[in-house]
Design a protein around this motif. Structure first.
Motif, PDB file in Angstrom:
ATOM      1  N   SER A  28       0.843  -1.190   0.000  1.00  0.00           N
ATOM      2  CA  SER A  28       0.000   0.000   0.000  1.00  0.00           C
ATOM      3  C   SER A  28       0.883   1.246   0.000  1.00  0.00           C
ATOM      4  O   SER A  28       2.085   1.167   0.167  1.00  0.00           O
ATOM      5  N   ALA A  29       0.233   2.393  -0.235  1.00  0.00           N
ATOM      6  CA  ALA A  29       1.000   3.627  -0.355  1.00  0.00           C
ATOM      7  C   ALA A  29       0.471   4.673   0.606  1.00  0.00           C
ATOM      8  O   ALA A  29      -0.732   4.795   0.801  1.00  0.00           O
ATOM      9  N   MET A  30       1.419   5.419   1.209  1.00  0.00           N
ATOM     10  CA  MET A  30       1.019   6.513   2.076  1.00  0.00           C
ATOM     11  C   MET A  30       1.567   7.821   1.527  1.00  0.00           C
ATOM     12  O   MET A  30       2.721   7.886   1.104  1.00  0.00           O
ATOM     13  N   ALA A  31       0.721   8.850   1.518  1.00  0.00           N
ATOM     14  CA  ALA A  31       1.168  10.176   1.097  1.00  0.00           C
ATOM     15  C   ALA A  31       1.468  11.009   2.327  1.00  0.00           C
ATOM     16  O   ALA A  31       0.746  10.934   3.321  1.00  0.00           O
ATOM     17  N   PHE A 207      -3.332   8.617  -5.694  1.00  0.00           N
ATOM     18  CA  PHE A 207      -2.475   7.432  -5.785  1.00  0.00           C
ATOM     19  C   PHE A 207      -2.421   6.685  -4.452  1.00  0.00           C
ATOM     20  O   PHE A 207      -2.480   5.455  -4.393  1.00  0.00           O
ATOM     21  N   ALA A 208      -2.365   7.458  -3.363  1.00  0.00           N
ATOM     22  CA  ALA A 208      -2.108   6.858  -2.058  1.00  0.00           C
ATOM     23  C   ALA A 208      -3.355   6.203  -1.460  1.00  0.00           C
ATOM     24  O   ALA A 208      -4.486   6.540  -1.813  1.00  0.00           O
ATOM     25  N   ASP A 209      -3.133   5.245  -0.563  1.00  0.00           N
ATOM     26  CA  ASP A 209      -4.236   4.633   0.178  1.00  0.00           C
ATOM     27  C   ASP A 209      -4.506   5.401   1.464  1.00  0.00           C
ATOM     28  O   ASP A 209      -5.634   5.642   1.831  1.00  0.00           O
ATOM     29  N   THR A 210      -3.401   5.768   2.143  1.00  0.00           N
ATOM     30  CA  THR A 210      -3.542   6.542   3.373  1.00  0.00           C
ATOM     31  C   THR A 210      -2.734   7.817   3.235  1.00  0.00           C
ATOM     32  O   THR A 210      -1.904   7.933   2.337  1.00  0.00           O
ATOM     33  N   ALA A 211      -2.999   8.776   4.132  1.00  0.00           N
ATOM     34  CA  ALA A 211      -2.287  10.047   4.040  1.00  0.00           C
ATOM     35  C   ALA A 211      -2.055  10.646   5.416  1.00  0.00           C
ATOM     36  O   ALA A 211      -2.756  10.340   6.381  1.00  0.00           O
ATOM     37  N   GLN A 222      -4.764  12.700   9.523  1.00  0.00           N
ATOM     38  CA  GLN A 222      -4.213  11.375   9.271  1.00  0.00           C
ATOM     39  C   GLN A 222      -5.363  10.424   8.982  1.00  0.00           C
ATOM     40  O   GLN A 222      -6.404  10.508   9.630  1.00  0.00           O
ATOM     41  N   GLY A 223      -5.185   9.553   8.005  1.00  0.00           N
ATOM     42  CA  GLY A 223      -6.234   8.573   7.731  1.00  0.00           C
ATOM     43  C   GLY A 223      -6.305   8.186   6.270  1.00  0.00           C
ATOM     44  O   GLY A 223      -5.310   8.288   5.538  1.00  0.00           O
ATOM     45  N   ASP A 224      -7.515   7.797   5.849  1.00  0.00           N
ATOM     46  CA  ASP A 224      -7.753   7.396   4.476  1.00  0.00           C
ATOM     47  C   ASP A 224      -7.448   8.571   3.528  1.00  0.00           C
ATOM     48  O   ASP A 224      -7.865   9.705   3.780  1.00  0.00           O
ATOM     49  N   ALA A 225      -6.701   8.277   2.437  1.00  0.00           N
ATOM     50  CA  ALA A 225      -6.245   9.353   1.555  1.00  0.00           C
ATOM     51  C   ALA A 225      -7.397  10.171   0.996  1.00  0.00           C
ATOM     52  O   ALA A 225      -7.323  11.388   0.885  1.00  0.00           O
ATOM     53  N   LYS A 226      -8.501   9.497   0.658  1.00  0.00           N
ATOM     54  CA  LYS A 226      -9.649  10.184   0.072  1.00  0.00           C
ATOM     55  C   LYS A 226     -10.238  11.189   1.060  1.00  0.00           C
ATOM     56  O   LYS A 226     -10.488  12.345   0.734  1.00  0.00           O
ATOM     57  N   GLU A 227     -10.411  10.707   2.306  1.00  0.00           N
ATOM     58  CA  GLU A 227     -10.998  11.593   3.325  1.00  0.00           C
ATOM     59  C   GLU A 227     -10.083  12.762   3.636  1.00  0.00           C
ATOM     60  O   GLU A 227     -10.520  13.905   3.752  1.00  0.00           O
ATOM     61  N   VAL A 228      -8.786  12.450   3.777  1.00  0.00           N
ATOM     62  CA  VAL A 228      -7.827  13.516   4.059  1.00  0.00           C
ATOM     63  C   VAL A 228      -7.868  14.554   2.942  1.00  0.00           C
ATOM     64  O   VAL A 228      -7.865  15.760   3.179  1.00  0.00           O
ATOM     65  N   SER A 229      -7.935  14.045   1.721  1.00  0.00           N
ATOM     66  CA  SER A 229      -7.958  14.924   0.558  1.00  0.00           C
ATOM     67  C   SER A 229      -9.180  15.838   0.592  1.00  0.00           C
ATOM     68  O   SER A 229      -9.089  17.036   0.317  1.00  0.00           O
ATOM     69  N   GLU A 230     -10.356  15.255   0.963  1.00  0.00           N
ATOM     70  CA  GLU A 230     -11.570  16.069   1.036  1.00  0.00           C
ATOM     71  C   GLU A 230     -11.453  17.131   2.118  1.00  0.00           C
ATOM     72  O   GLU A 230     -11.843  18.281   1.934  1.00  0.00           O
ATOM     73  N   HIS A 231     -10.874  16.736   3.264  1.00  0.00           N
ATOM     74  CA  HIS A 231     -10.645  17.708   4.333  1.00  0.00           C
ATOM     75  C   HIS A 231      -9.777  18.859   3.859  1.00  0.00           C
ATOM     76  O   HIS A 231     -10.028  20.016   4.171  1.00  0.00           O
ATOM     77  N   LEU A 232      -8.730  18.495   3.109  1.00  0.00           N
ATOM     78  CA  LEU A 232      -7.816  19.521   2.610  1.00  0.00           C
ATOM     79  C   LEU A 232      -8.548  20.478   1.678  1.00  0.00           C
ATOM     80  O   LEU A 232      -8.359  21.692   1.746  1.00  0.00           O
ATOM     81  N   ASP A 233      -9.396  19.916   0.805  1.00  0.00           N
ATOM     82  CA  ASP A 233     -10.149  20.759  -0.119  1.00  0.00           C
ATOM     83  C   ASP A 233     -11.059  21.712   0.633  1.00  0.00           C
ATOM     84  O   ASP A 233     -11.154  22.893   0.316  1.00  0.00           O
TER      85      ASP A 233
END
Lengths: 244, 296
Positions: A28-31, A207-211, A222-233
């Motif tokens: 798996s990949a972490m960002a 690309f990443a699974d977690t972030a 910290q957590g699932d990349a998708k959720e983290v990404s949404e938080h960032l947005d």
């Protein structure tokens, strides 16, 4: 696959982070995202064994590797593609790749070494055909994108289990960035564990699974990349960016 | 006239090949560690004493040379291990100053142990007797000097360009931190480079003392300066640069020696430094070098 527990490090007497914990599973990949100076590169240097662990522990595949230096970390399968790629321009493309196999050369017997290195070269060349074409040319004569391929190929020569990448898309055109990530995707599918630091979070998050999002040495998300990404947005939309 | 100029060229190339090796030993450490090792000439001086002392206990010449080679390589490794390796992460300027300290310390020990007076370093007469080849006088030593230089150069070039260890040396020279990330051990590279530089110094010492026949504690300055001048002339950062610089310096001195009157010949070094100043003004990176800083 790779796990940090309560890790602390810094430069001289100045701490960069005091209590860092995360785990990345096999394949798996972490960002790791965050603004400049957040401690992203420091975190990678710590994992690569270039900085000492002040407190806490680091495990790779269940083994405590906290006390190991840079060279031994490569031996247990952790290798870093440094920021700015750091291709050796006084070496040819193929010599750059051979340098990546330095620890393999030490760990195996003579006959095994040649086979391992040839297999490694073949694997890298079939993944990045352009490197085969340019193998006798200087590593410094490659374009930025080709140098990033070479940096990844060089890291792969040590047969890593965990690949650490510091800003792989830095200075590359968007099309080339996509190409780099397509290759990383391929490597991830083959079972490689990947940790990527990027200041520009958008591409790496898909690309990443977690972030992990850092700011001033602290984990702010910290957590699932998708959720983290949404938080960032959301953060960008309401606070006007800054979180990466 | 033809014979005279041939003589100048033969003399120049033979002494120049020795300078080329000296410069190479100096630039090898420079390219990996980033500093000019001013204690390099001390290796030559101590090599001279190694020959003199072994001879004084009655050993045959070949044995004195063997002892000298082993001693010089060990001394060079010890220098790298104890004087420079502890500062491997320090800025090159620190290492530059350390090298001055090492040179002074080795000189003081030499004065303490052997005294100020020059000591005789024996040479078999067969080495220095000249024979005439078509009017050009040439000695076995001159042929040896050239031959040994070619052998050392070829061997060194193969080691650096063709072996995986050579790849590690070049990588460490270009970017030590990145090399470490690839699994290279900079402290080990340092020791091997000092060992190689010791071998080169031993070869130079053999030719050097066979030619001049004496050693004294302050004799380290001349080889260090010759190496330094050759390196400045030819340029640092390549193998070619120091070699070309050494040959140029040898030819230049040889030409001077044939043209200058005796009372002007005393200023030979001044002329050599004049040439260095000229090169530094006109072509600061040397005839065949890259742009580098003294302590990069």
């Amino acid at each position: 696959m790779i796990e940090l527990r309560g890790a602390a490090t810094g430069y001289g007497a100045i701490p960069v982070f005091e209590n860092m914990s995360f785990a990345v599973g096999k394949g798996s990949a972490m960002a790791i995202a965050g603004p400049n100076g957040a401690g992203k590169t420091t975190l990678l240097l710590l994992m690569a064994g270039m900085l000492p662990l002040w407190r806490g522990a680091m495990h790779v595949a269940g083994n405590d590797v906290s006390a190991l230096g840079a060279e031994e970390r490569i031996g247990v399968g952790v290798v870093l593609c440094p920021e700015g790629r750091r291709i050796f321009s006084t070496l040819t493309v193929e010599e750059n790749l051979q340098l990546g196999a330095t620890t393999i050369r030490r760990s195996l017997h003579r006959s095994g070494v040649r086979r391992a290195i040839n297999d490694g070269l073949e694997q890298v060349y079939s993944m990045f055909p352009i490197l085969r074409e340019r193998r006798h040319g200087s590593g410094g004569a490659l374009s930025g994108g080709q140098q990033q391929m070479l940096a990844i190929g060089r890291a792969l020569m040590s047969r890593p289990a965990v690949l650490l990448l510091d800003e792989p898309s830095l200075g590359l055109a968007p099309l080339i960035v996509d190409e780099v990530y397509a290759h990383l995707e391929e490597l991830k599918r083959s079972g490689l564990t990947i940790v990527v630091v990027e200041e520009a979070a958008s591409r790496v998050m898909s690309f990443a699974d977690t972030a992990l999002v850092l700011r001033n040495g602290r984990v702010i998300l910290q957590g699932d990349a998708k959720e983290v990404s949404e938080h960032l947005d959301l953060a960008k939309a309401y606070v006007g960016g800054g979180a990466g | 006239m033809m014979v005279a100029s041939l003589q100048v060229i033969v003399d120049g190339l033979s002494i120049g090949s020795t300078y080329a090796l000296l410069a190479l030993g100096l630039s090898l450490v420079f390219s990996v560690m980033g500093f000019v090792n001013f204690a390099y000439g001390s290796l030559i001086v101590w090599a001279g004493y190694a020959i003199a002392v072994t001879d004084s206990v009655g050993a045959p010449y070949a044995l004195t040379i063997l002892v000298m080679v082993v001693f010089t390589v060990v001394l060079s490794i010890a220098m790298g291990r104890f004087a420079f390796r502890p500062f491997i992460t320090a800025p090159p300027a620190t290492l530059l100053l350390t090298s001055f300290g090492v040179a002074l310390a080795l000189q003081a020990v030499a004065i303490f142990v052997f005294g100020e007076a020059p000591r005789h370093v024996p040479t078999p007469p067969v080495l220095i007797e000249s024979v005439s080849v078509g009017g050009v006088r040439i000695s076995l030593l001159q042929i040896l000097a050239l031959g040994l230089s070619v052998i050392v150069l070829v061997a060194l070039n193969l080691l650096i360009q063709r072996t995986t260890f050579g790849i590690e040396i070049r990588a460490a020279a270009e970017d030590s931190k990145a090399a470490q990330l690839m699994g290279v051990r900079p402290p080990k590279v340092l020791l091997v480079v000092f060992a190689i530089s010791g071998v080169v110094a031993a070869v130079v010492a053999f030719v050097w003392f066979a030619r001049i026949g004496t050693v004294d504690p302050r004799a380290d300055l001349t080889p260090t300066l010759k190496a330094f001048i050759a390196v400045v002339l030819g340029g640092l950062g390549t193998i070619r640069g120091p070699v070309i610089g050494g040959l140029l310096l040898g030819l230049f001195e040889s030409v001077l020696a044939s043209f200058l009157t005796t009372n002007l010949l005393a200023f030979q070094s001044a002329f050599a430094f004049g040439l260095v100043i000229l090169v530094l003004i006109l072509r600061p990176q040397g005839v065949a070098g890259r742009v580098v800083e003294l302590a990069k």
